[in-house]
Design an enzyme around this catalytic site. Structure first.
Site, PDB file in Angstrom:
ATOM      1  N   ASP A 153      11.536  24.097  24.463  1.00 14.63           N
ATOM      2  CA  ASP A 153      11.629  23.939  23.015  1.00 14.63           C
ATOM      3  C   ASP A 153      10.384  24.612  22.438  1.00 14.63           C
ATOM      4  OD1 ASP A 153      12.387  22.780  20.468  1.00 14.63           O
ATOM      5  OD2 ASP A 153      10.716  21.417  20.751  1.00 14.63           O
TER       6      ASP A 153
ATOM      7  N   CYS B 135      37.030   1.358  19.707  1.00 13.70           N
ATOM      8  CA  CYS B 135      36.914   1.561  18.247  1.00 13.70           C
ATOM      9  C   CYS B 135      38.161   1.008  17.551  1.00 13.70           C
ATOM     10  CB  CYS B 135      36.761   3.044  17.912  1.00 13.70           C
ATOM     11  SG  CYS B 135      35.350   3.829  18.694  1.00 13.70           S
TER      12      CYS B 135
ATOM     13  N   CYS C 293       8.828 -40.033   3.376  1.00  8.52           N
ATOM     14  CA  CYS C 293       8.155 -38.740   3.635  1.00  8.52           C
ATOM     15  C   CYS C 293       9.080 -37.835   4.454  1.00  8.52           C
ATOM     16  CB  CYS C 293       6.851 -38.956   4.395  1.00  8.52           C
ATOM     17  SG  CYS C 293       7.136 -39.729   6.002  1.00  8.52           S
TER      18      CYS C 293
ATOM     19  N   ASP D  24       9.560  17.905  23.417  1.00 10.14           N
ATOM     20  CA  ASP D  24       8.608  16.857  23.032  1.00 10.14           C
ATOM     21  C   ASP D  24       9.315  15.510  22.905  1.00 10.14           C
ATOM     22  OD1 ASP D  24      10.014  17.454  20.817  1.00 10.14           O
ATOM     23  OD2 ASP D  24       8.322  17.978  19.539  1.00 10.14           O
TER      24      ASP D  24
ATOM     25  N   CYS E 256      10.605 -39.125   7.772  1.00  5.35           N
ATOM     26  CA  CYS E 256      11.861 -39.891   7.698  1.00  5.35           C
ATOM     27  C   CYS E 256      13.055 -38.922   7.703  1.00  5.35           C
ATOM     28  CB  CYS E 256      11.907 -40.730   6.419  1.00  5.35           C
ATOM     29  SG  CYS E 256      10.513 -41.876   6.249  1.00  5.35           S
TER      30      CYS E 256
ATOM     31  N   CYS F  62       0.107 -39.741  30.007  1.00  5.09           N
ATOM     32  CA  CYS F  62       1.430 -40.361  29.866  1.00  5.09           C
ATOM     33  C   CYS F  62       2.316 -39.486  28.985  1.00  5.09           C
ATOM     34  CB  CYS F  62       1.298 -41.746  29.235  1.00  5.09           C
ATOM     35  SG  CYS F  62       0.584 -41.666  27.584  1.00  5.09           S
TER      36      CYS F  62
ATOM     37  N   CYS G 267      -1.433 -38.383 -19.213  1.00  6.73           N
ATOM     38  CA  CYS G 267      -1.906 -37.532 -18.097  1.00  6.73           C
ATOM     39  C   CYS G 267      -0.716 -36.892 -17.400  1.00  6.73           C
ATOM     40  CB  CYS G 267      -2.697 -38.357 -17.075  1.00  6.73           C
ATOM     41  SG  CYS G 267      -4.127 -39.213 -17.747  1.00  6.73           S
TER      42      CYS G 267
ATOM     43  N   GLU H 264      -4.598  21.248  -3.213  1.00  2.45           N
ATOM     44  CA  GLU H 264      -3.635  20.862  -2.174  1.00  2.45           C
ATOM     45  C   GLU H 264      -3.891  19.461  -1.603  1.00  2.45           C
ATOM     46  OE1 GLU H 264      -0.923  22.006  -1.484  1.00  2.45           O
ATOM     47  OE2 GLU H 264      -0.804  24.184  -1.456  1.00  2.45           O
TER      48      GLU H 264
ATOM     49  N   CYS I 295      19.123  -1.887  57.385  1.00  2.00           N
ATOM     50  CA  CYS I 295      18.967  -3.172  56.678  1.00  2.00           C
ATOM     51  C   CYS I 295      19.436  -3.038  55.230  1.00  2.00           C
ATOM     52  CB  CYS I 295      17.499  -3.611  56.669  1.00  2.00           C
ATOM     53  SG  CYS I 295      16.754  -3.719  58.292  1.00  2.00           S
TER      54      CYS I 295
END
Length: 1492
Positions: free
Chosen positions: A1037, A285, A384, A1293, A387, A568, A19, A1074, A495
């Protein structure tokens, strides 16, 4: 790159080794499986697989399909850390590097293979549990592969600011942490940043380990964030600021440390290369390039010169080539440097002049010691993943441990540690103390490569203390943080000036901006020196209330919950551990004492409702911490209550005092009348005076009048003036003087003077009662507190617009679950903060939209007036977007949430308006400065007045006697003079008011920005609001601003007989052809055809080919069904409209009727294939089609008018001419005309050709045009106009125009409701309506006018009031009592605020009125009236000047031509934008712009 993961699957039903083998063989054949190990005893299968090809579920199903029961023991798979080796390819190999890579990748356990740029080295990542380096060298037969660098352990790879995978690990030393709250703060702050995957902060080690994505966030930014939280952070492992390709990095990183002899040899053989470096702007730079290149192991020194634009690099040619160096410099952030190698003779001139600041001394003589060591410890007894996690958790907390990786499969742990702080034996004992068996397989191995710090240190010639000051300053500026502090108790500009002046003196504070109206201070500070809580404390010391605004600027992905049912610490741990395991939760902290949970999550992976459900599933009840959505801090309710109380207290005690005063005044006037008319002697008068009830002496020197006045005055002085005394004392403590100081001076002097006079009289047992000022303080306090009360009521009103915007936010949302076919399965009411992106929200008629979204079902009208200013309801149907805060009117809608929380349009608008109201107009800064000097000046005037009247009185008593009202002979002359002088000086203190000066601007700005927001105009602060009225030039624009920005079909001309190719058949063919095109012109044709054919579906397009700049060719089929459907519709219409068709035929015989019907299609529809060509002249000529002269002329005519003309051919016959253009917005012409009538110059600026620009300009009435201007040159154009002394407003825009918007004096961006936060602009128009440009300039003019009126109000009170109070106008009978002065002072503040509130009545100029006014004045401009300037150069080809006769002929011809060509036009509006969308690269048939 593949990502390997390991998962354990429980397998039941195995009986024998057969198996086991069958499962291993079956799974081993699956794609993406690296290794599988099945255990019969443990009944499980451990599979290592590629997570991109397989998942734990698919593996589980595969085992189940074999007849076994498979369960996932741990649903979350463990990542498998690969090892890396470097293989050298032989020079003469039988296989190419690519073939070698392919051969290696076919083997199990190989995760990734890369080849270096020089094709000599292969970097192989592999899984060590499956294969080894030795095995890999034998994997490719016929090729001799050698390992060049020792294998690197997984621990070594954790310094993966180098690893080119998706994430990197960063270690930082963090100082200043005192408790676990500090660690939570850091984890919480970093956890919400984009690009941070995991974070762990250790209090014991004072260390933070961060797993992050270098593509989204840099190590420097992470360090800044920790410092922003108030801690000191330093890199434990300095990441190098270099972005080379992964392979080059790995080669450089693994270069061997060199011995001293080797380095000497290298120095003798080193070379110097000089490169030309373009693109450096400043010394930042230079330092960036020097530090980055010097960090490379093969480089001994790097000297960069900004003046010479050069870099001289001393390097070892055996390790790196000049080409690699050139690439390395180009890759230095921000990757914009252009680098080329200089010629030899150029080198000689440059090299001697350069002296390296870095690496200028040879490498250290001592070989570099490894800073860390790595030990592998065998661990037995792990069962596992829990641990594994517990061992890693405990060891990582130990001092000196840098990284821990525990492998469950290999049964060992790899630990990187600092040998100075811990030892392998300590680590082994620590593991054994946890209950596991631990042993050493071998001695600890030193890491092959020390961390980069070691290499850098060896080359640094100077200690860090000698870093140039400029560089330090720059580093410091990078660490500046920003916080917001809520400030209460501010009354006037004095103030504000007080807070700003005092805080600027403090160490660590870079700048502070205080907003009087918003009650908010924005502070930029250095977190290394000061923290927000200390800043708030400094403000509190000045006498104001101050709290740090925690939520200000917090982004998405933060959840504050109240959790009930915890008992708790175990409950806390349960919630935290479960949440941290949940996918998408980044950080979780639960406090048992307060029952609160603070959770940070990734909104893309998980939502707030999912988090709440996880907690509920654990058995606890939870709810959101309610946020304050009421805008309560804007309504001034607390201040209103406080001043109302103060006013009432003062009034209660003031009324009796006023009664006594009025009674005495009446009695005194009667006595003086009696003395004048009844000839009473002075002695009789004195006797009568003392016999009056109030003048009766209780004891010598103390009359009933004075005693009662004293009793009433004391409570007012204590309770009514309590607030004033506190504020004044705090102000004086910090050597400043404000409004409260004046009030306290006036009342205290009056009270103390009166008390002292009374005590002296009692001591002298005087027979004549002294005259006191006990009536002054109560009356002063009454008027001042009344003024302050009214002022705060009015201030609350100025913030109404913002409060109303905030109140628009819905509090709840109805979330629905939909089944198939949108069937409603369930619905629930949730808090609006719990709505997640992608949720389906139901909005009923009358309900508010809780979030921004897209309609998926339903039709309705929506009222968006409060957000966009659009008065008419807007129709909403599926596909339309909706805005949070707008109101649904008549139909139920289902919307899909697209923006939630702080991302909604409404939240953005609120944020913008709040920021606008916080900012200061330049005119206000002048007022603030003025009010700082105001109080000392008034006190000085008051003292001068006192002394002047005392001197005048003693020199010439008659003047005082003549003008002092209520003078009687029973008082001594000296007392009269003193009393009169005190009265004048106290009145001066009372009438002077800096408040009205301080309120003049912010109240108007606040109301102005609020009114603007209600009308869909967002003005970002006082400066643009003030600047807009000075604008002289408005630059528009073209694309998307004057025009719609999307091309539309203007006209289709048919070039063949209607019976050969009917109109609808041709449209069906063209639309189908088109439909496969992505070009804007193609989309316009398809959209037009679908609209004309009234169909959403078209035929089938095959063999589609596109030739850029020419056109398309394709085959079209399956249009018969479409035509059949259309013919049926046409038949039905023809039956109804026969007469109409006949009329049309008679009207235009030159054009064949478009709607001639084809013969009935035979019942079996056979599909015909059409060959289609669509494009320009050149495309037709190329395909062997002749363009006739009349067609060419028609095309040229369209092109002259700014349109794009496209030809269409079907089956080799030219059959149609399509004219396409970008249409002008309908309101553009009126907007331009209105701006001109306001006295502004209007300019059009576009990147399009001059023909199109001229055509657009003529339609909207603009006479000055800049055409063919590149986006980068738009900035220069704006600057050019500014240099002429003009203030410029730029309307765009907001995308390609953003540099020009930022450069202009006022940048106006046209948003569409969702893009309201365009950074560059000063003004954002929510609606896409050019009339709002007019409105914004008009609003600015009205607001500035109102500010000026306010200043006039404020100054009149002070300029006229102070001299009157001082007694300058006494000769003409003008004299003021102190209470009159305080009433005038209160009135000045209130009148200024009320004047600002008048702005609320502002109405936007309506289009209808403006159209009516402009009727008959608007007309298209003729070409000769328009001056077009091409490109950046000012001198453009001027239009030829025509005589009046020529102009008339030109104009009439143009009209006739347009009539002829528009007979079959779909839309008579003309314009276009060939440059942006044109297919035509050939000439347009060059024709003079003005010739017709």
């Amino acid at each position: 790159m593949m990502e390997a993961e390991s998962v354990a699957i429980g397998v039941e039903g195995m009986t024998c080794n057969s198996c086991v083998q069958s499962i291993e063989q079956h799974l081993g054949k699956m794609n993406g499986i690296h290794n599988i190990k099945v255990s019969l005893e443990d009944k499980n299968a451990v599979v290592i697989y590629d997570s991109k090809l397989q998942t734990p579920v698919t593996l589980q199903e595969a085992i189940c399909d074999m007849g076994f029961d498979a369960t996932l023991a741990d649903s979350s798979p463990q990542p498998v850390l690969p090892d890396t080796i470097f293989l050298t390819l032989p020079a003469h190999s039988a296989l190419t590097p690519r073939q070698v890579c392919a051969a290696l990748l076919r083997n199990k356990g190989i995760v990734d293979v890369k080849v270096s740029s020089d094709q000599r080295t292969v970097v192989v990542k592999f899984i060590p549990s499956i294969t080894s380096g030795k095995h890999i060298t034998q994997m490719v037969p016929g090729v001799d592969l050698n390992i060049t660098v020792p294998e690197v352990t997984p621990g070594a790879w954790e310094d993966s600011s180098w690893s080119q995978g998706s994430s990197a690990v960063l270690r930082l030393k963090v100082d200043g942490m005192t408790c676990h709250s500090c660690t939570s703060t850091i984890e919480g702050k970093l956890g919400k940043l984009q690009g941070i995957q995991r974070i762990r902060v250790s209090l014991d080690n004072k260390e933070a380990v961060v797993v992050y994505q270098p593509s989204l966030i840099t190590a420097e930014e992470i360090k800044q964030q920790i410092e922003g939280a108030g801690f000191t952070a330093a890199f434990k492992k300095q990441p190098r600021p270099l972005k080379l390709s992964g392979i080059d990095l790995e080669r450089l990183r693994n270069a061997q440390p060199r011995s001293s002899e080797a380095s000497q040899r290298e120095n003798s053989s080193s070379k110097t290369a000089v490169f030309r470096v373009e693109g450096m702007h400043c010394s930042s730079c230079v330092l960036n390039i020097q530090s980055s290149i010097s960090a490379l192991p093969a480089v001994t020194s790097a000297v960069v010169s900004l003046e010479n634009k050069s870099a001289a690099i001393n390097y070892n040619p055996s390790l790196i080539s000049t080409e690699q160096l050139r690439k390395a410099v180009e890759n230095v952030s921000p990757e914009t440097f252009r680098v080329s190698l200089l010629e030899e003779h150029e080198n000689l001139t440059l090299v001697p002049t350069l002296v390296s600041p870095l690496k200028s001394v040879p490498a250290s003589k001592e070989p570099i010691q490894p800073l860390t060591q790595v030990v592998v410890i065998n661990i037995e007894g792990m069962t596992c993943s829990s641990c594994v996690q517990s061992i890693e958790g405990v060891l990582s907390q130990k001092a000196g441990v840098k990284s821990v990786h525990v492998s469950l499969l290999n049964g060992n742990g790899t630990i990187e540690y600092d040998p100075l702080q811990t030892s392998p034996e300590d680590l082994r004992c620590a593991i054994e103390d946890m209950g596991f068996d631990a042993s050493f397989p071998e001695l600890p191995v030193a890491k092959a490569q020390p961390c980069p710090e070691a290499q850098l240190d060896s080359h640094k010639p100077e200690p860090p203390s000698k870093v140039p000051a400029a560089h330090l300053g720059r580093q410091e500026s990078k660490t500046i943080s920003k916080c917001y502090v809520q400030v209460t108790g501010m009354t006037c500009a004095s103030c504000v000036a007080n807070i700003e002046r005092n805080l600027r003196r403090e160490d660590g504070i870079h700048s502070i901006l205080v907003a009087l109206m918003a009650g908010k201070a924005e502070v930029r500070y250095n977190p290394a020196v000061i923290h927000p809580a200390a800043i708030a404390e400094l403000i509190r010391e000045l006498g104001f209330g101050a709290t740090v605004m925690e939520n200000c600027g917090e982004g998405d992905g933060i959840l504050e919950l109240v959790v009930r049912g915890m008992t708790c610490a175990s409950c806390v741990h349960k919630i935290e551990s479960t949440l941290m395991k949940t996918n998408g939760v980044l950080y979780c902290s639960v406090a048992l004492a307060t029952n609160k949970a603070h959770i940070k999550y990734d909104p893309e992976a998980i939502g707030p409702r999912d988090v709440i459900q996880v907690i509920k599933d654990l058995g606890f009840t939870t709810s959101l911490v309610k946020k304050d959505r009421s805008a309560s801090h804007l309504d001034h309710k607390q201040e209103i209550r406080q001043w109302k109380r103060s006013f009432v207290v003062s009034l209660v005690f003031c009324i009796p005092v006023m009664g006594l005063m009025i009674y005495m005044m009446v009695m005194d006037s009667q006595l003086s009348d009696a003395h004048a008319h009844h000839n009473m002697s002075t002695e009789e008068m004195e006797a009568l005076h003392s016999s009056m009830v109030l003048e009766y002496q209780l004891m010598p020197g103390l009359s009933v009048m004075n005693f009662l006045s004293f009793l009433f005055c004391v409570p007012v002085q204590v309770f009514g003036g309590w607030h004033f005394y506190i504020q004044a004392s705090r102000a004086l403590r910090h050597n400043t003087a404000n409004m409260d100081v004046l009030v306290v001076l006036a009342t205290s002097i009056a009270f103390l003077y009166s008390t002292i006079i009374l005590l002296v009289a009692m001591a002298e047992r005087a027979k004549v009662n002294p005259v006191t000022f006990f009536d002054t303080p109560p009356m002063l306090f009454v008027f001042i507190s009344l003024g302050r009360w009214l002022e705060h009521v009015a201030k609350g009103k100025t913030s109404e617009a913002l409060a109303r915007l905030i109140s628009l936010q819905a509090t709840e949302a109805t979330i629905v679950t939909l089944g198939p076919d949108n069937v409603l399965l369930s619905e629930e009411q949730v808090d609006v903060d719990l709505v997640q992106r992608g949720d389906i929200v139901k909005v009923v008629p009358g309900g508010k939209f809780p979030v921004d979204g897209r309609v998926i079902e339903g039709h309705s009208m929506v009222d968006e007036s409060l957000i966009t200013g659009e008065a008419m309801p807007v129709t909403k149907k599926p596909g339309n977007t909706v805005i949070a805060g707008s109101i649904n009117q008549n139909g139920t809608l289902l919307i899909s949430a697209t923006h939630v929380g702080a991302d909604t349009t409404l939240s953005q608008i609120v944020k913008l308006v709040e920021e606008a109201q916080t900012s200061k107009a330049p005119i206000q800064q002048f007022a603030d400065k003025l009010s700082g000097y105001f109080v000392p000046f008034i006190v000085a005037v008051s003292v001068v007045t006192l002394l002047a009247w005392i001197i005048i009185g003693f020199v010439d008593f008659e003047i005082v006697e003549k003008y002092f009202l209520g003078y009687n002979k029973s008082i001594s002359a000296a007392e009269v003079i003193i009393r009169f002088a005190f009265q004048c000086s106290i009145t001066v203190l009372c009438i002077a008011c800096p408040c009205s000066l301080g309120l003049a601007t912010p109240t108007a700005v606040m109301v102005g920005t609020g009114v603007g927001a209600q009308n869909g105009i967002l003005i970002k602060g006082g400066e643009p609001l003030e600047m807009a009225h000075k604008v002289k030039v408005v630059v528009f624009d073209k694309t998307g601003t004057i025009t719609h920005g999307t091309p539309e079909v203007m006209q289709v001309k048919f070039l063949v007989e209607g019976n050969l190719l009917p109109r609808h058949k041709m449209l069906a063919i063209l639309g189908t052809a088109e439909s496969s095109s992505e070009h804007p012109l193609g989309a316009a044709i398809t959209k037009y055809c679908k609209k004309e054919l009234n169909s959403e579906t078209l035929g089938t397009c095959t063999d589609f080919q596109v030739v850029p700049g020419c056109g398309i060719s394709c085959k079209v089929t399956n249009i018969e069904a479409l035509l059949y459907r259309k013919n049926r519709m046409v038949e039905e219409n023809n039956v109804k409209n026969v007469t109409l068709v006949n009329i049309e035929e008679n009207a235009d015989e030159s054009v064949q009727p478009a709607l001639i019907i084809d013969a009935e299609l035979p019942t079996p529809v056979t599909s015909q294939k059409y060959s289609v060509l669509i494009g320009n002249r050149e495309w037709m000529t190329r395909n062997g089609l002749q363009v006739r002269n009349e067609v060419d002329k028609a095309m040229m005519e369209h092109e002259r008018r700014g349109r794009t003309a496209v030809l269409a051919a079907v089956d080799g016959v030219l059959c149609g001419l399509i004219a396409i253009a970008d249409t002008v917005k309908p309101e553009a012409e009126l907007a331009v005309h209105t701006l001109k009538s306001m006295g502004l110059e209007v300019v059009l600026m576009t990147g399009d050709n001059s023909k199109t620009a001229r055509s657009i300009a003529s339609q909207v009435g603009i006479t000055k045009v800049f055409a063919e201007v590149l986006p980068s040159h738009k900035v220069a154009k704006v600057k050019q106009l500014q240099d002429e002394g003009k203030r410029v407003a730029m309307v765009g825009d907001g995308i390609n125009d953003s540099p020009a918007l930022a450069m202009a004096n006022v940048g106006i961006a046209i948003g569409t409701g969702t893009d309201v936060a365009i950074e560059a602009a000063d003004v954002v128009l929510i609606r896409d309506d050019l009339m709002d440009v007019v409105a914004s300039i008009d609003l600015s003019r009205k607001t500035v006018k109102r500010i000026r009126i306010n200043f006039v109000f404020a100054l009149i009170y002070n300029l006229i009031g102070v001299p009157i109070a001082a007694g300058v106008f006494l000769p003409i009978g003008l004299v003021l009592q102190p209470w009159m002065g305080s009433a005038a002072m209160a009135a000045s503040s209130v009148s200024v605020v009320l004047s600002s509130l008048l702005l609320k009545m502002y109405q936007k100029p309506s289009s209808e009125k403006l159209e009516f006014r402009a009727r008959g004045q608007m007309r298209p401009k003729s070409p000769s009236e328009i001056s077009v300037h091409v490109g950046i150069d000012e001198s453009g080809p001027g239009s030829p000047k025509l005589s009046l006769m020529d102009r008339l002929i030109t104009y009439s011809r143009a009209s006739i031509n347009s009539l002829l060509s528009d007979k079959r036009s779909v839309n008579s509006v003309v314009l276009g934008e060939p440059d942006k969308h044109s297919l035509l690269v050939g000439d347009f048939g060059e024709e003079d712009d003005t010739a017709l």
